[in-house]
Motif scaffolding. Structure first.
Motif, mmCIF file in Angstrom:
data_model
loop_
_atom_site.group_PDB
_atom_site.id
_atom_site.type_symbol
_atom_site.label_atom_id
_atom_site.label_comp_id
_atom_site.label_asym_id
_atom_site.label_seq_id
_atom_site.Cartn_x
_atom_site.Cartn_y
_atom_site.Cartn_z
ATOM 1 N N LEU A 113 8.498 1.208 6.037
ATOM 2 C CA LEU A 113 8.055 1.988 5.096
ATOM 3 C C LEU A 113 9.246 2.443 4.049
ATOM 4 C CD1 LEU A 113 5.663 4.427 6.370
ATOM 5 C CD2 LEU A 113 5.164 2.720 4.975
ATOM 6 N N ALA A 114 8.963 2.925 2.992
ATOM 7 C CA ALA A 114 10.215 3.281 2.022
ATOM 8 C C ALA A 114 9.615 4.150 0.986
ATOM 9 C CB ALA A 114 10.985 1.898 1.605
ATOM 10 N N ASP A 115 10.300 4.886 0.521
ATOM 11 C CA ASP A 115 10.127 6.071 -0.585
ATOM 12 C C ASP A 115 10.881 5.318 -1.805
ATOM 13 O OD1 ASP A 115 9.766 7.779 -2.587
ATOM 14 O OD2 ASP A 115 10.598 9.421 -1.638
ATOM 15 N N LEU A 116 10.173 4.589 -2.613
ATOM 16 C CA LEU A 116 10.587 3.889 -3.970
ATOM 17 C C LEU A 116 10.621 4.804 -4.921
ATOM 18 C CD1 LEU A 116 8.818 0.537 -3.343
ATOM 19 C CD2 LEU A 116 11.366 1.381 -2.520
ATOM 20 N N ASP A 117 10.469 6.211 -5.043
ATOM 21 C CA ASP A 117 10.389 6.790 -6.152
ATOM 22 C C ASP A 117 11.828 7.152 -6.639
ATOM 23 O OD1 ASP A 117 7.694 7.015 -6.531
ATOM 24 O OD2 ASP A 117 7.567 9.025 -5.247
ATOM 25 N N THR A 118 12.708 7.231 -5.532
ATOM 26 C CA THR A 118 14.125 7.345 -5.691
ATOM 27 C C THR A 118 15.007 6.210 -5.033
ATOM 28 O OG1 THR A 118 13.802 9.632 -5.661
ATOM 29 C CG2 THR A 118 16.148 8.921 -5.294
ATOM 30 N N MET A 119 15.847 5.456 -5.717
ATOM 31 C CA MET A 119 16.665 4.435 -5.194
ATOM 32 C C MET A 119 18.096 4.843 -4.946
ATOM 33 S SD MET A 119 14.460 1.829 -4.929
ATOM 34 C CE MET A 119 15.438 0.527 -4.724
ATOM 35 N N GLN A 120 18.732 4.312 -4.063
ATOM 36 C CA GLN A 120 19.910 4.429 -3.689
ATOM 37 C C GLN A 120 21.012 3.244 -4.024
ATOM 38 O OE1 GLN A 120 21.778 5.009 0.359
ATOM 39 N NE2 GLN A 120 21.764 7.157 -0.369
ATOM 40 N N VAL A 121 22.142 3.516 -4.762
ATOM 41 C CA VAL A 121 22.908 2.462 -5.322
ATOM 42 C C VAL A 121 24.203 2.575 -4.223
ATOM 43 C CG1 VAL A 121 24.191 1.223 -7.059
ATOM 44 C CG2 VAL A 121 22.034 2.318 -7.478
ATOM 45 N N GLN A 122 24.434 1.589 -3.542
ATOM 46 C CA GLN A 122 25.636 1.705 -2.792
ATOM 47 C C GLN A 122 26.766 0.813 -3.329
ATOM 48 O OE1 GLN A 122 25.425 1.561 1.570
ATOM 49 N NE2 GLN A 122 26.980 -0.095 1.671
ATOM 50 N N THR A 123 27.956 1.289 -3.905
ATOM 51 C CA THR A 123 28.894 0.614 -4.647
ATOM 52 C C THR A 123 30.131 0.425 -3.871
ATOM 53 O OG1 THR A 123 29.910 2.682 -5.411
ATOM 54 C CG2 THR A 123 28.121 1.746 -6.791
ATOM 55 N N ARG A 124 30.591 -0.854 -3.967
ATOM 56 C CA ARG A 124 31.809 -1.058 -3.252
ATOM 57 C C ARG A 124 33.009 -0.726 -4.361
ATOM 58 N NH1 ARG A 124 32.204 -4.127 1.018
ATOM 59 N NH2 ARG A 124 33.900 -5.575 0.230
ATOM 60 N N ASP A 128 0.870 -1.206 -0.020
ATOM 61 C CA ASP A 128 -0.119 -0.050 -0.059
ATOM 62 C C ASP A 128 0.806 1.306 0.131
ATOM 63 O OD1 ASP A 128 -2.184 -1.667 0.179
ATOM 64 O OD2 ASP A 128 -2.902 -1.251 1.939
ATOM 65 N N ARG A 129 0.522 2.348 -0.701
ATOM 66 C CA ARG A 129 0.976 3.550 -0.769
ATOM 67 C C ARG A 129 0.219 4.372 0.555
ATOM 68 N NH1 ARG A 129 2.922 5.790 -6.646
ATOM 69 N NH2 ARG A 129 3.698 3.877 -7.255
ATOM 70 N N VAL A 130 1.175 5.023 1.205
ATOM 71 C CA VAL A 130 0.482 5.822 2.216
ATOM 72 C C VAL A 130 1.065 7.210 2.147
ATOM 73 C CG1 VAL A 130 0.278 3.929 3.893
ATOM 74 C CG2 VAL A 130 2.427 5.212 3.823
ATOM 75 N N LYS A 131 0.439 8.167 2.719
ATOM 76 C CA LYS A 131 0.705 9.469 3.124
ATOM 77 C C LYS A 131 1.309 9.858 4.474
ATOM 78 C CE LYS A 131 -0.237 10.951 -1.152
ATOM 79 N NZ LYS A 131 0.765 11.664 -2.027
ATOM 80 N N ALA A 184 2.185 7.355 9.775
ATOM 81 C CA ALA A 184 3.135 7.143 8.966
ATOM 82 C C ALA A 184 4.088 8.348 9.138
ATOM 83 C CB ALA A 184 2.621 7.223 7.625
ATOM 84 N N PRO A 185 5.567 8.098 9.125
ATOM 85 C CA PRO A 185 6.502 9.484 9.331
ATOM 86 C C PRO A 185 6.832 9.823 7.937
ATOM 87 C CG PRO A 185 7.507 7.447 9.647
ATOM 88 C CD PRO A 185 6.133 6.948 9.567
ATOM 89 N N ILE A 186 6.355 9.282 6.763
ATOM 90 C CA ILE A 186 6.761 9.778 5.755
ATOM 91 C C ILE A 186 5.884 9.193 4.387
ATOM 92 C CG2 ILE A 186 9.321 9.785 6.037
ATOM 93 C CD1 ILE A 186 9.613 6.894 4.412
ATOM 94 N N ASP A 187 5.966 9.714 3.246
ATOM 95 C CA ASP A 187 5.241 9.315 2.208
ATOM 96 C C ASP A 187 5.830 8.278 1.757
ATOM 97 O OD1 ASP A 187 3.208 11.327 2.428
ATOM 98 O OD2 ASP A 187 4.092 12.628 0.666
ATOM 99 N N GLY A 188 5.372 7.187 1.410
ATOM 100 C CA GLY A 188 6.088 5.839 0.735
ATOM 101 C C GLY A 188 5.093 4.757 0.612
ATOM 102 N N GLU A 189 5.617 3.478 0.540
ATOM 103 C CA GLU A 189 4.911 2.347 0.490
ATOM 104 C C GLU A 189 5.291 1.508 1.439
ATOM 105 O OE1 GLU A 189 5.458 0.597 -3.665
ATOM 106 O OE2 GLU A 189 5.582 2.625 -4.507
ATOM 107 N N VAL A 190 4.580 0.441 1.739
ATOM 108 C CA VAL A 190 4.730 -0.472 2.825
ATOM 109 C C VAL A 190 5.520 -1.838 2.193
ATOM 110 C CG1 VAL A 190 3.499 -2.124 4.333
ATOM 111 C CG2 VAL A 190 2.318 0.066 3.976
ATOM 112 N N LEU A 191 7.009 -1.703 2.699
ATOM 113 C CA LEU A 191 7.601 -2.662 2.012
ATOM 114 C C LEU A 191 7.312 -4.156 2.816
ATOM 115 C CD1 LEU A 191 11.410 -1.472 1.578
ATOM 116 C CD2 LEU A 191 9.471 -1.569 0.090
#
Length: 389
Positions: free
Chosen positions: A223-234, A87-90, A194-201
């Motif tokens: 909860l997570a905001d999936l509109d922007t993803m972060q890539v952590q590289t090694r 679910d998406r939440v506000k 909900a502390p942020i806008d996002g989706e229930v992971l």
């Protein structure tokens, strides 16, 4: 031999001349065959222009740019969940509710203590008024010479003690008010927002489970905001000095190598993650030195189509240099190195090979930029491919 002697002199010369002509014709055929077969027996490539992009390869892991573990700060039974996974939440939306019975009782008790503290202060103020009147009467009697010294001192002491009692009552009221505020907050914590806008992971705690938050806040859902993803590289220790924020890059997810995503490098961690974790453990590394050192580099990428999933593996290509429309030579054609820029190269021209020294710039492991020594249209010899039977 006898037959040779029977031939006339002109016939002998004719025979010798014919033999020499046959020998010359055979040599010419051999040379022509050798020169025409040379290009077919060697791998050649013609020098031309193109683009060169030098990159550093790294492996990364995808995760949401913003991810929050929503937990509970109070004890109680999870009475109801208002969302499901996906679910998406506000921000501020009601997600879950904990049975508030305990918190309501604490609030009522705190309010009763506050009322008691205020009543005690009113009683103390009434007593203070009586002590003040008595002190004023004793002072008047002392001025008239009709008072007793001990009675005056007792009245003064009673008044001073009651003033301090009022101060104690004020402190008790403040303490009771803080207890009420805490109880009100705890009652509010039974409603998980909900502390942020996002989706229930994911849902971690189910309806009916008892939550105990005495030591740490238990997670109810993620909860997570999936509109922007972060890539952590090694990034390898050998390459980290070549990487800086703002460098362009592209990557693909292992799940779909055909789809290419572009971004730019964000933050490069100045210390290896393993060293930071070791410091967090009080420096207890067990005396083992890591065999390889990697630094974390992070960057963000838009995920409007929700194609990128959490924990996916990404193959990242960080561009550290590029050259467009330059003369280039195959890296395979580079022979012995004279220094970091100069190499021997074998050319093929008009049936002959020659060795030449060329100076090169950047390379992308396939082509190298030609700075000196070659011209467009030159043909270079590539090493023969070996086949294993």
């Amino acid at each position: 031999m006898k037959q040779w002697r029977r031939l006339s002199r002109p016939a002998r010369w004719l025979a010798v001349g014919g033999g020499l002509a046959l020998v010359a014709l055979a040599c010419a055929l051999i040379v022509q065959t050798a020169s025409s077969s040379a290009p077919e027996s060697q791998r050649l490539e013609t020098i031309g222009s193109g683009d060169i992009e030098k990159v550093v390869l790294a492996t990364g892991t995808l995760k949401p740019a913003v991810q929050v573990n929503v937990g509970a700060q109070v004890n109680g039974q999870l009475r109801r969940l208002y969302v499901r996974q996906g679910d998406r939440v506000k921000k501020g939306q009601l997600l879950a509710e904990i049975d508030p019975t305990l918190q309501e009782s604490e609030l009522n008790n705190a309010r009763a203590q506050l009322a008691s503290a205020r009543a005690q202060k009113r009683s103390a103020e009434a007593t203070l008024w009586r002590y003040r009147r008595e002190l004023e009467r004793q002072k008047a009697m002392m001025r008239d010479g009709a008072g007793v010294r001990s009675d005056y001192e007792q009245a003064q002491a009673d008044y001073d003690a009651q003033v301090q009692q009022i101060a104690v009552n004020d402190a008790q009221i403040v303490q009771a008010e803080m207890t009420v505020k805490t109880a009100v907050a705890n009652l509010g914590y039974t409603r998980i927002l909900a502390p942020i806008d996002g989706e229930v992971l994911g849902i971690v705690t189910r309806e009916g489970q008892t939550i105990v938050s005495s030591q740490m806040a238990p997670t109810i859902l993620v909860l997570a905001d999936l509109d922007t993803m972060q890539v952590q590289t090694r990034i390898s220790e050998a390459d980290v000095q070549k990487i800086r924020p703002g460098q362009p890059l592209w990557f693909y997810a292992i799940a779909n190598p055909e789809k290419r995503y572009t971004s730019q490098m964000g933050f490069v961690q100045p210390a290896p993650q393993e060293m930071l974790e070791e410091q967090n453990m009080g420096g207890r590394s067990g005396g083992q030195q890591p065999t390889a050192v990697y630094y974390n580099g992070t960057f963000a990428v838009a995920n409007d189509q929700r194609e990128l999933k959490t924990a996916m593996t990404a193959q990242v290509f960080i561009r550290i240099a590029e050259a467009k429309g330059v003369l280039r030579v195959p890296v395979a054609a580079l022979g012995q190195a004279l220094d970091a820029e100069r190499y021997y190269v074998t050319l093929f021209d008009q049936g002959r090979t020659e060795t030449r020294i060329v100076r090169v710039g950047i390379n992308d492991r396939r082509y190298a930029e030609v700075l000196e020594g070659l011209q467009e249209g030159d043909r270079v010899v590539l090493p023969q491919e070996t086949t294993q039977e």
